[in-house]
Enzyme design. Structure first.
Site, PDB file in Angstrom:
ATOM      1  N   ASP A   1     -14.736 -18.167 -22.914  1.00  0.00           N
ATOM      2  CA  ASP A   1     -14.293 -18.676 -21.614  1.00  0.00           C
ATOM      3  C   ASP A   1     -15.202 -18.189 -20.497  1.00  0.00           C
ATOM      4  O   ASP A   1     -15.446 -18.899 -19.526  1.00  0.00           O
ATOM      5  CB  ASP A   1     -12.856 -18.215 -21.316  1.00  0.00           C
ATOM      6  CG  ASP A   1     -11.815 -18.942 -22.126  1.00  0.00           C
ATOM      7  OD1 ASP A   1     -12.092 -20.071 -22.579  1.00  0.00           O
ATOM      8  OD2 ASP A   1     -10.716 -18.392 -22.312  1.00  0.00           O
TER       9      ASP A   1
ATOM     10  N   ARG B   1      -6.194 -13.163  -5.384  1.00  0.00           N
ATOM     11  CA  ARG B   1      -4.956 -13.397  -4.635  1.00  0.00           C
ATOM     12  C   ARG B   1      -3.841 -13.568  -5.661  1.00  0.00           C
ATOM     13  O   ARG B   1      -3.795 -14.570  -6.380  1.00  0.00           O
ATOM     14  CB  ARG B   1      -5.116 -14.634  -3.758  1.00  0.00           C
ATOM     15  CG  ARG B   1      -4.032 -14.811  -2.713  1.00  0.00           C
ATOM     16  CD  ARG B   1      -4.488 -15.802  -1.636  1.00  0.00           C
ATOM     17  NE  ARG B   1      -5.581 -15.251  -0.825  1.00  0.00           N
ATOM     18  CZ  ARG B   1      -6.262 -15.950   0.073  1.00  0.00           C
ATOM     19  NH1 ARG B   1      -5.993 -17.225   0.264  1.00  0.00           N
ATOM     20  NH2 ARG B   1      -7.228 -15.375   0.772  1.00  0.00           N
TER      21      ARG B   1
ATOM     22  N   LYS C   1      -4.649 -12.775 -27.277  1.00  0.00           N
ATOM     23  CA  LYS C   1      -6.061 -12.513 -26.985  1.00  0.00           C
ATOM     24  C   LYS C   1      -6.393 -11.028 -26.933  1.00  0.00           C
ATOM     25  O   LYS C   1      -7.453 -10.607 -27.397  1.00  0.00           O
ATOM     26  CB  LYS C   1      -6.464 -13.207 -25.688  1.00  0.00           C
ATOM     27  CG  LYS C   1      -6.480 -14.738 -25.809  1.00  0.00           C
ATOM     28  CD  LYS C   1      -7.012 -15.390 -24.548  1.00  0.00           C
ATOM     29  CE  LYS C   1      -7.096 -16.902 -24.726  1.00  0.00           C
ATOM     30  NZ  LYS C   1      -7.695 -17.572 -23.554  1.00  0.00           N
TER      31      LYS C   1
ATOM     32  N   TYR D   1      -6.629 -28.787 -16.729  1.00  0.00           N
ATOM     33  CA  TYR D   1      -7.327 -30.041 -17.049  1.00  0.00           C
ATOM     34  C   TYR D   1      -6.371 -31.184 -17.367  1.00  0.00           C
ATOM     35  O   TYR D   1      -6.801 -32.318 -17.534  1.00  0.00           O
ATOM     36  CB  TYR D   1      -8.281 -29.829 -18.234  1.00  0.00           C
ATOM     37  CG  TYR D   1      -7.650 -29.205 -19.455  1.00  0.00           C
ATOM     38  CD1 TYR D   1      -6.981 -29.978 -20.389  1.00  0.00           C
ATOM     39  CD2 TYR D   1      -7.713 -27.841 -19.663  1.00  0.00           C
ATOM     40  CE1 TYR D   1      -6.388 -29.402 -21.498  1.00  0.00           C
ATOM     41  CE2 TYR D   1      -7.128 -27.254 -20.773  1.00  0.00           C
ATOM     42  CZ  TYR D   1      -6.475 -28.037 -21.686  1.00  0.00           C
ATOM     43  OH  TYR D   1      -5.877 -27.461 -22.781  1.00  0.00           O
TER      44      TYR D   1
ATOM     45  N   ALA E   1      -6.874 -15.844 -17.481  1.00  0.00           N
ATOM     46  CA  ALA E   1      -7.822 -16.793 -16.891  1.00  0.00           C
ATOM     47  C   ALA E   1      -8.454 -16.219 -15.629  1.00  0.00           C
ATOM     48  O   ALA E   1      -9.631 -16.463 -15.338  1.00  0.00           O
ATOM     49  CB  ALA E   1      -7.125 -18.116 -16.588  1.00  0.00           C
TER      50      ALA E   1
ATOM     51  N   ASN F   1     -11.111 -14.824 -27.303  1.00  0.00           N
ATOM     52  CA  ASN F   1     -10.594 -16.146 -27.691  1.00  0.00           C
ATOM     53  C   ASN F   1     -11.307 -16.703 -28.916  1.00  0.00           C
ATOM     54  O   ASN F   1     -10.952 -17.764 -29.410  1.00  0.00           O
ATOM     55  CB  ASN F   1     -10.700 -17.136 -26.523  1.00  0.00           C
ATOM     56  CG  ASN F   1     -12.127 -17.591 -26.269  1.00  0.00           C
ATOM     57  OD1 ASN F   1     -13.089 -16.909 -26.623  1.00  0.00           O
ATOM     58  ND2 ASN F   1     -12.274 -18.750 -25.649  1.00  0.00           N
TER      59      ASN F   1
ATOM     60  N   GLY G   1     -10.691 -28.244 -15.272  1.00  0.00           N
ATOM     61  CA  GLY G   1     -11.085 -27.391 -16.382  1.00  0.00           C
ATOM     62  C   GLY G   1     -11.517 -28.099 -17.645  1.00  0.00           C
ATOM     63  O   GLY G   1     -11.753 -27.427 -18.667  1.00  0.00           O
TER      64      GLY G   1
ATOM     65  N   GLY H   1      -4.574 -16.015  -9.038  1.00  0.00           N
ATOM     66  CA  GLY H   1      -3.931 -15.713 -10.305  1.00  0.00           C
ATOM     67  C   GLY H   1      -4.190 -14.286 -10.721  1.00  0.00           C
ATOM     68  O   GLY H   1      -5.010 -13.579 -10.119  1.00  0.00           O
TER      69      GLY H   1
END
Length: 274
Positions: free
Chosen positions: A96, A146, A54, A220, A127, A80, A241, A123
């Site tokens: 996204d 976090r 990406k 997902y 994402a 993306n 997701g 994360g």
């Protein structure tokens, strides 16, 4: 989902996977560069780009949409979707970001106090960057990340050139959660074949979250993760997701073809496959 969209639109198009050999992935972007050249030459109508390409895709494009940039508006972070323009140039987008923003807006409702409360992202990868940009587009001023990275929790963000104002260690924080309106799980934890999801669910002080907070998991498959089960136990509105996946694909299709995407048909195809 793209095959379903093409059927719904009566189009003859196909959507195919193009794989770059592992050695090229490790030693450079030559394989990706060739694919982008083919797009520029008109071999493809458009491309989606997955990890780990990406950032490279953004650097290979002739132009980057604002959705590709980080907070400073200068450094291209991740793309993306690549689009061939009418004059044969390649423009990069990150669908996204608007897809996740819309999913969060629907989940939280139009009266959600984005600017007055904290949003928490779990994360430190691409994402998490998309989640942060999505939350800010909704008006969130206080976004905390976090991170699980050992030592300095900023380290993973630095590697991804993702500037963020607040970082937290990988552990629950009742004080932080008490003022949090949304928690976005932006790691692969809980996904089939990835790390178990219990660890990421355990770093949220669920009982401290307000009852009107929302929880979103970018995973997902499976549709129900330990993170979402913990949110359900607290009685929070929550979503996985799958809708984001369909929505970012629909936005990409619209950029490629210039026609409205049949989002319902795309989502139905994903639901049948999941």
């Amino acid at each position: 989902m793209h095959a379903a969209a093409f059927r719904a639109l009566g189009l003859p198009h196909t959507y195919e996977a193009l794989r770059v050999p592992a050695e090229e992935r490790l030693h450079g972007a030559e394989g990706l560069r060739n694919v982008v050249r083919d797009l520029r030459d008109g071999k493809w109508a458009g491309l989606n780009v997955t990890v780990p390409y990406k950032a490279w895709a953004a650097s290979l494009a002739d132009e980057n949409d604002a959705s590709v940039y980080g907070d400073d508006g200068r450094v291209a972070v991740a793309a993306n979707t690549l689009v061939r323009t009418a004059d044969g140039r390649v423009k990069a987008y990150n669908t996204d970001v608007p897809a996740l923003a819309e999913e969060l807006r629907i989940l939280a409702g139009t009266l959600a106090p984005w600017s007055a409360m904290r949003s928490l992202v779990l994360g430190a990868g691409g994402a998490a960057w998309a989640a942060t940009m999505a939350l800010r587009s909704l008006g969130a001023k206080d976004v905390a990340v976090r991170a699980r990275a050992a030592g300095d929790p900023l380290e993973a963000m630095k590697k991804g050139r993702i500037p963020l104002p607040v970082t937290q260690s990988w552990q629950p924080s009742r004080g932080s959660e008490e003022g949090t309106i949304a928690v976005v799980q932006a790691t692969s934890a809980g996904m089939a074949g990835a790390d178990p999801g219990e660890a990421v669910a355990s770093v949220v002080a669920w009982d401290a979250l307000p009852k009107d907070a929302v929880a979103f998991d970018v995973v997902y498959a499976p549709p129900e993760t330990p993170f979402l089960r913990a949110a359900a136990a607290r009685g929070l509105r929550r979503a996985n997701g799958l809708g984001m996946l369909a929505r970012q694909g629909a936005l990409a299709l619209e950029l490629w073809l210039g026609v409205p995407a049949p989002l319902d048909a795309m989502l139905a195809a994903l639901e049948r496959a999941s």
